[in-house]
Design a protein around this motif. Structure first.
Motif, PDB file in Angstrom:
ATOM      1  N   GLN A  30       0.836  -1.210   0.000  1.00 41.52           N
ATOM      2  CA  GLN A  30       0.000   0.000   0.000  1.00 41.52           C
ATOM      3  C   GLN A  30       0.870   1.259   0.000  1.00 41.52           C
ATOM      4  OE1 GLN A  30      -0.776   2.534   2.360  1.00 41.52           O
ATOM      5  NE2 GLN A  30       0.519   1.751   4.000  1.00 41.52           N
ATOM      6  N   GLU A  31       2.058   1.196   0.630  1.00 44.17           N
ATOM      7  CA  GLU A  31       2.973   2.347   0.595  1.00 44.17           C
ATOM      8  C   GLU A  31       3.468   2.594  -0.826  1.00 44.17           C
ATOM      9  OE1 GLU A  31       6.178   1.918   3.400  1.00 44.17           O
ATOM     10  OE2 GLU A  31       4.794   1.824   5.091  1.00 44.17           O
ATOM     11  N   GLN A  32       3.765   1.508  -1.554  1.00 44.08           N
ATOM     12  CA  GLN A  32       4.232   1.639  -2.936  1.00 44.08           C
ATOM     13  C   GLN A  32       3.140   2.212  -3.839  1.00 44.08           C
ATOM     14  OE1 GLN A  32       7.540   0.858  -3.926  1.00 44.08           O
ATOM     15  NE2 GLN A  32       7.712   0.780  -1.705  1.00 44.08           N
ATOM     16  N   LEU A  33       1.889   1.795  -3.599  1.00 46.92           N
ATOM     17  CA  LEU A  33       0.781   2.244  -4.436  1.00 46.92           C
ATOM     18  C   LEU A  33       0.369   3.680  -4.140  1.00 46.92           C
ATOM     19  CD1 LEU A  33      -1.425  -0.965  -4.375  1.00 46.92           C
ATOM     20  CD2 LEU A  33      -0.464   0.108  -6.424  1.00 46.92           C
ATOM     21  N   GLY A  34       0.449   4.074  -2.886  1.00 45.76           N
ATOM     22  CA  GLY A  34      -0.035   5.403  -2.507  1.00 45.76           C
ATOM     23  C   GLY A  34      -1.516   5.356  -2.179  1.00 45.76           C
ATOM     24  N   SER A  59      -4.785   3.072  -7.366  1.00 46.34           N
ATOM     25  CA  SER A  59      -4.404   4.200  -6.520  1.00 46.34           C
ATOM     26  C   SER A  59      -4.320   5.431  -7.407  1.00 46.34           C
ATOM     27  CB  SER A  59      -3.049   3.936  -5.860  1.00 46.34           C
ATOM     28  OG  SER A  59      -2.008   4.018  -6.812  1.00 46.34           O
ATOM     29  N   VAL A  60      -4.027   6.560  -6.799  1.00 44.23           N
ATOM     30  CA  VAL A  60      -3.860   7.783  -7.582  1.00 44.23           C
ATOM     31  C   VAL A  60      -2.651   7.658  -8.510  1.00 44.23           C
ATOM     32  CG1 VAL A  60      -5.056   9.311  -5.977  1.00 44.23           C
ATOM     33  CG2 VAL A  60      -2.624   8.894  -5.667  1.00 44.23           C
ATOM     34  N   LYS A  61      -1.701   6.757  -8.176  1.00 40.84           N
ATOM     35  CA  LYS A  61      -0.482   6.606  -8.970  1.00 40.84           C
ATOM     36  C   LYS A  61      -0.567   5.516 -10.026  1.00 40.84           C
ATOM     37  CE  LYS A  61       2.594   6.264  -5.453  1.00 40.84           C
ATOM     38  NZ  LYS A  61       3.875   6.211  -4.778  1.00 40.84           N
ATOM     39  N   ALA A  62      -1.254   4.399  -9.707  1.00 44.27           N
ATOM     40  CA  ALA A  62      -1.182   3.232 -10.588  1.00 44.27           C
ATOM     41  C   ALA A  62      -2.308   2.251 -10.290  1.00 44.27           C
ATOM     42  CB  ALA A  62       0.159   2.530 -10.398  1.00 44.27           C
ATOM     43  N   ALA A  63      -2.469   1.304 -11.195  1.00 41.70           N
ATOM     44  CA  ALA A  63      -3.352   0.162 -10.944  1.00 41.70           C
ATOM     45  C   ALA A  63      -2.458  -1.062 -10.783  1.00 41.70           C
ATOM     46  CB  ALA A  63      -4.321  -0.032 -12.100  1.00 41.70           C
TER      47      ALA A  63
END
Length: 123
Positions: A30-34, A59-63
């Motif tokens: 979850q930290e990596q995904l944001g 996430s706001v950064k990636a799927a």
């Protein structure tokens, strides 16, 4: 906790001791995904196969795909994540995604313990 195992795909698997497991993503994941914005929950009764995609987490950064760490059948989903996927950001270990009835409990033997997982994430 000794009843928690980990996959190389950054999922945690909690053995409930009754032939079922809870599956979620690790704090590292979850930290990596944001900030999470969406968690796709599979249908109840879905047969899952180890290594195959079972869900998508956005996430706001990636799927990112959620892969099955074991073979089994989805018997419950964490419906609170439909409206509040950010619960995983608040406490990844407390907010499981699916509950699975294992096809073969020995699948758990192929997963990592906490020490092995921590060594993986420190590389």
């Amino acid at each position: 906790m000794s009843n928690i195992k980990y996959s190389a795909e950054h999922e945690w698997i909690q053995d409930n001791g009754d032939g079922t497991v809870l599956i979620g993503i690790t704090d590292f994941a979850q930290e990596q995904l944001g900030d999470l914005v969406f968690v796709e929950l599979p249908e109840l009764g879905t047969e899952i196969t180890k290594g195959e995609e079972i869900s998508v987490i956005e996430s706001v950064k990636a799927a990112s795909d959620l892969f099955a760490p074991v073979d089994g059948t989805v018997i419950e989903v964490n419906e609170s994540l439909e409206d509040e996927p950010e619960l995983i950001n608040e406490d990844a270990m407390a907010n499981w995604i699916i509950k699975v009835e294992l096809t073969d409990p020995s699948d758990l033997d192929d997963l990592m313990d906490e020490d092995a997982y921590n060594a993986l994430t420190e590389e």
